[in-house]
Motif scaffolding. Structure first.
Motif, PDB file in Angstrom:
ATOM      1  N   VAL A 276     -50.645 -88.086-107.530  1.00  0.00           N
ATOM      2  CA  VAL A 276     -49.212 -87.783-107.410  1.00  0.00           C
ATOM      3  C   VAL A 276     -48.878 -87.360-105.994  1.00  0.00           C
ATOM      4  N   ALA A 277     -49.918 -86.979-105.246  1.00  0.00           N
ATOM      5  CA  ALA A 277     -49.706 -86.496-103.886  1.00  0.00           C
ATOM      6  C   ALA A 277     -48.804 -87.460-103.113  1.00  0.00           C
ATOM      7  N   LEU A 278     -48.914 -88.736-103.393  1.00  0.00           N
ATOM      8  CA  LEU A 278     -48.153 -89.741-102.659  1.00  0.00           C
ATOM      9  C   LEU A 278     -46.721 -89.868-103.153  1.00  0.00           C
ATOM     10  N   SER A 279     -46.460 -89.506-104.404  1.00  0.00           N
ATOM     11  CA  SER A 279     -45.102 -89.689-104.917  1.00  0.00           C
ATOM     12  C   SER A 279     -44.279 -88.431-104.676  1.00  0.00           C
ATOM     13  N   GLN A 280     -42.969 -88.597-104.667  1.00  0.00           N
ATOM     14  CA  GLN A 280     -42.083 -87.493-104.269  1.00  0.00           C
ATOM     15  C   GLN A 280     -41.340 -86.924-105.463  1.00  0.00           C
ATOM     16  N   ASP A 281     -41.902 -87.014-106.659  1.00  0.00           N
ATOM     17  CA  ASP A 281     -41.074 -86.661-107.809  1.00  0.00           C
ATOM     18  C   ASP A 281     -41.175 -85.207-108.276  1.00  0.00           C
ATOM     19  N   ALA A 282     -41.601 -84.309-107.383  1.00  0.00           N
ATOM     20  CA  ALA A 282     -41.635 -82.897-107.770  1.00  0.00           C
ATOM     21  C   ALA A 282     -40.197 -82.400-107.921  1.00  0.00           C
ATOM     22  N   PRO A 283     -39.886 -81.621-108.989  1.00  0.00           N
ATOM     23  CA  PRO A 283     -38.498 -81.188-109.172  1.00  0.00           C
ATOM     24  C   PRO A 283     -38.069 -80.202-108.087  1.00  0.00           C
ATOM     25  N   PRO A 284     -36.784 -80.266-107.648  1.00  0.00           N
ATOM     26  CA  PRO A 284     -36.332 -79.335-106.616  1.00  0.00           C
ATOM     27  C   PRO A 284     -36.278 -77.914-107.168  1.00  0.00           C
ATOM     28  N   PRO A 285     -36.463 -76.884-106.288  1.00  0.00           N
ATOM     29  CA  PRO A 285     -36.429 -75.518-106.787  1.00  0.00           C
ATOM     30  C   PRO A 285     -35.030 -75.163-107.312  1.00  0.00           C
ATOM     31  N   MET A 286     -34.966 -74.200-108.232  1.00  0.00           N
ATOM     32  CA  MET A 286     -33.687 -73.864-108.876  1.00  0.00           C
ATOM     33  C   MET A 286     -33.156 -72.540-108.323  1.00  0.00           C
ATOM     34  N   SER A 287     -31.839 -72.441-108.090  1.00  0.00           N
ATOM     35  CA  SER A 287     -31.274 -71.180-107.623  1.00  0.00           C
ATOM     36  C   SER A 287     -31.221 -70.206-108.793  1.00  0.00           C
ATOM     37  N   SER A 288     -31.062 -68.887-108.492  1.00  0.00           N
ATOM     38  CA  SER A 288     -31.071 -67.937-109.608  1.00  0.00           C
ATOM     39  C   SER A 288     -29.804 -68.093-110.469  1.00  0.00           C
ATOM     40  N   ALA A 289     -28.706 -68.552-109.862  1.00  0.00           N
ATOM     41  CA  ALA A 289     -27.480 -68.788-110.660  1.00  0.00           C
ATOM     42  C   ALA A 289     -27.713 -69.934-111.645  1.00  0.00           C
ATOM     43  N   GLU A 290     -28.348 -71.005-111.127  1.00  0.00           N
ATOM     44  CA  GLU A 290     -28.645 -72.143-112.010  1.00  0.00           C
ATOM     45  C   GLU A 290     -29.564 -71.706-113.151  1.00  0.00           C
ATOM     46  N   ARG A 291     -30.512 -70.839-112.772  1.00  0.00           N
ATOM     47  CA  ARG A 291     -31.496 -70.386-113.759  1.00  0.00           C
ATOM     48  C   ARG A 291     -30.816 -69.568-114.847  1.00  0.00           C
ATOM     49  N   LYS A 292     -29.884 -68.699-114.411  1.00  0.00           N
ATOM     50  CA  LYS A 292     -29.167 -67.856-115.363  1.00  0.00           C
ATOM     51  C   LYS A 292     -28.363 -68.735-116.321  1.00  0.00           C
ATOM     52  N   GLN A 293     -27.702 -69.752-115.738  1.00  0.00           N
ATOM     53  CA  GLN A 293     -26.894 -70.653-116.555  1.00  0.00           C
ATOM     54  C   GLN A 293     -27.775 -71.370-117.598  1.00  0.00           C
ATOM     55  N   LYS A 294     -28.941 -71.828-117.127  1.00  0.00           N
ATOM     56  CA  LYS A 294     -29.860 -72.532-118.032  1.00  0.00           C
ATOM     57  C   LYS A 294     -30.310 -71.605-119.163  1.00  0.00           C
ATOM     58  N   TRP A 295     -30.612 -70.346-118.780  1.00  0.00           N
ATOM     59  CA  TRP A 295     -31.069 -69.364-119.767  1.00  0.00           C
ATOM     60  C   TRP A 295     -29.992 -69.179-120.833  1.00  0.00           C
ATOM     61  N   GLU A 296     -28.730 -69.046-120.357  1.00  0.00           N
ATOM     62  CA  GLU A 296     -27.619 -68.828-121.289  1.00  0.00           C
ATOM     63  C   GLU A 296     -27.379 -70.034-122.194  1.00  0.00           C
TER      64      GLU A 296
END
Ligand code: UDP
Ligand code: GLC
Ligand code: MN
Length: 320
Positions: A276-296
Motif C-alpha cells: 500500500v506504500a505506493l498507493s495514496q488512499d490513506a484517509p485524511p485526518p479529521m478535525s475535532s468538529a467533524e469528529r464531534k458531528q460524527k459521534w453525535e
C-alpha cells in the motif's frame, strides 16, 4: 438428514475479503458445518477462485438492491441497498438449517451450537434492541419463505432500506414471542457496545464468540503493518482493540498469500503496508468538529481515536 451450513454474502471484492476471513475463522474453530458464500457478479475471478478454496459452495446470485436512497441516507450508508441480496439465502434448500453471518463478522470460538436454535433466532440490535440485528441469524431455507419475503418487500419495502428492515418487519414477533429466539449478545457483539455500555463490555466482552465490525469502517478499510503487527489508518497506536488485530492477523497470514497466488503478476493491493506504500488512499485526518458531528450521528471511530482504551484513559483521568 440434509446438511447444515454457515452462509455469508459478498457482492464485491472488499466484502469477499471479509468472507474469506470469516470462513477461515470458522474452520480454525473447527466447525463441523458446511460453508456457503453467495457472490454477486462483480466479484473478481481471482476472489472467486480463493473463495472456492475456502468454502464448500460458492453460489452466484443476482444482486437485489432496494434503491431506497431516502432510508439508506438516514443510516449514512448509501451502499446498503444491496444487502437485500441476503434474502437469497432462503433459496439454499439443499440445507435443512443455516446460520447467516455478515461478511464483516469474525468467529472467535466454536458456535456450532447455534444450529440447536430455530428460525428466526438473532441477537438484539445494539442501536434498537427491540429489533434484531441481521448480521447473524438462524434460518430454515425454504422457497415458500423466500417468495413471501419478496412479496413483503414489494408490499412494504424496508424501513432501513436494507435487509434488516425487511426481516424485522417480516419476523415482527421476534421481540415478544419466544425468548429462545433471542441469541445472547456474545453471538453478535458489535464493537459499538464498547461505547454505549463500557462496564458491560468489561464484564462480558471476554466471552464474545462472534465479533461484528458493524458500521462504515470495516477491518479492510485500514492498513496493516505485518512486521510490527499493527493496524494503521485512523487508529491510534496504543489503542487497537484486539479483535481488529485478530482479523488482520488472520487475513494477512492465511488469506493474503492465497490472493497473491491467484493474482500472480497482476496488481493486487492486499492492504498490508508493503504493497500500500505506493498507493495514496490513506484517509485524511479529521478535525475535532467533524469528529464531534460524527459521534453525535452515532458514527464513533471506535477502532481509532474513540477506542475503548482511549475512553478508559479519559475516564481514569476524569476520576482522578
Ligand atoms: N454486503 C455486500 N456488499 C455490499 C454491502 C454489504 O456483500 O456492498 C453484504 C456483506 O455480507 C455485509 C452485509 O451485506 O456484511 C451487511 O452489510 P454491512 O456489514 O456493511 O452492514 P453493517 O453491519 O455495517 O450495518
Ligand atoms: C444492519 C446490519 C446489517 C444489515 C444492514 C442493512 O445494521 O448489521 O447486517 O445488512 O443493517 O439492513
Ligand atoms: Mn455487518
Amino acid at each position: 438428514m440434509a446438511e447444515q451450513a454457515f452462509v455469508t454474502l459478498a457482492t464485491n471484492d472488499s466484502y469477499a475479503k471479509g468472507a474469506m476471513v470469516l470462513a477461515k475463522s470458522l474452520r480454525n474453530h473447527k466447525t463441523s458445518k458446511k460453508l456457503v458464500v453467495l457472490v454477486g457478479p462483480h466479484v473478481s475471478d481471482q476472489s472467486r477462485a480463493v473463495l472456492h478454496k475456502i468454502y464448500d459452495e460458492v453460489r452466484l446470485v443476482d444482486v437485489m438492491d432496494s434503491g431506497d436512497t431516502a432510508h439508506l441516507a438516514m443510516m449514512k450508508r448509501p451502499d446498503l441497498g444491496v444487502t437485500l441480496t441476503k434474502l437469497h439465502c432462503w433459496t439454499l434448500t439443499n440445507y435443512s438449517k443455516c446460520v447467516f453471518m455478515d461478511a464483516d463478522t469474525l468467529v472467535v470460538s466454536n458456535i456450532d451450537e447455534l444450529f440447536n436454535r430455530e428460525e428466526l433466532s438473532a441477537a438484539p440490535d445494539p442501536g434498537w434492541p427491540d429489533c434484531f440485528n441481521s448480521g447473524v441469524f438462524v434460518f430454515r431455507p425454504s422457497n415458500e419463505t423466500y417468495s413471501k419475503l419478496l412479496q413483503y418487500c414489494t408490499e412494504h419495502g424496508s424501513f432501513d432500506g436494507g435487509d434488516q428492515g425487511v426481516l424485522n418487519g417480516f419476523f415482527s414477533d421476534w421481540s415478544t414471542t419466544d425468548i429462545t429466539k433471542h441469541l445472547p449478545f456474545i453471538y453478535n457483539m458489535s464493537s459499538i457496545a464498547i461505547y454505549t455500555y463500557l462496564p458491560a463490555f468489561k464484564q462480558y466482552g471476554a466471552n464474545a464468540k462472534v465479533v461484528h465490525f458493524l458500521g462504515r469502517m470495516k477491518p479492510w478499510s485500514y492498513t496493516y503493518d505485518p512486521k510490527q503487527r499493527k493496524v494503521r489508518g485512523d487508529v491510534q497506536e496504543a489503542s487497537h482493540p484486539s479483535f481488529l488485530l485478530e482479523w488482520w492477523a488472520l487475513y494477512s497470514g492465511e488469506v493474503v498469500p492465497m490472493l497473491f497466488r491467484e493474482y500472480g503478476d497482476q496488481p493486487f493491493h492486499s492492504g498490508c503496508e508493503e504493497d500500500v506504500a505506493l498507493s495514496q488512499d490513506a484517509p485524511p485526518p479529521m478535525s475535532s468538529a467533524e469528529r464531534k458531528q460524527k459521534w453525535e450521528q452515532g458514527q464513533a471511530d471506535y477502532m481509532g481515536i474513540d477506542s475503548f482504551d482511549n475512553i478508559q484513559k479519559k475516564l481514569d483521568a476524569f476520576l482522578k
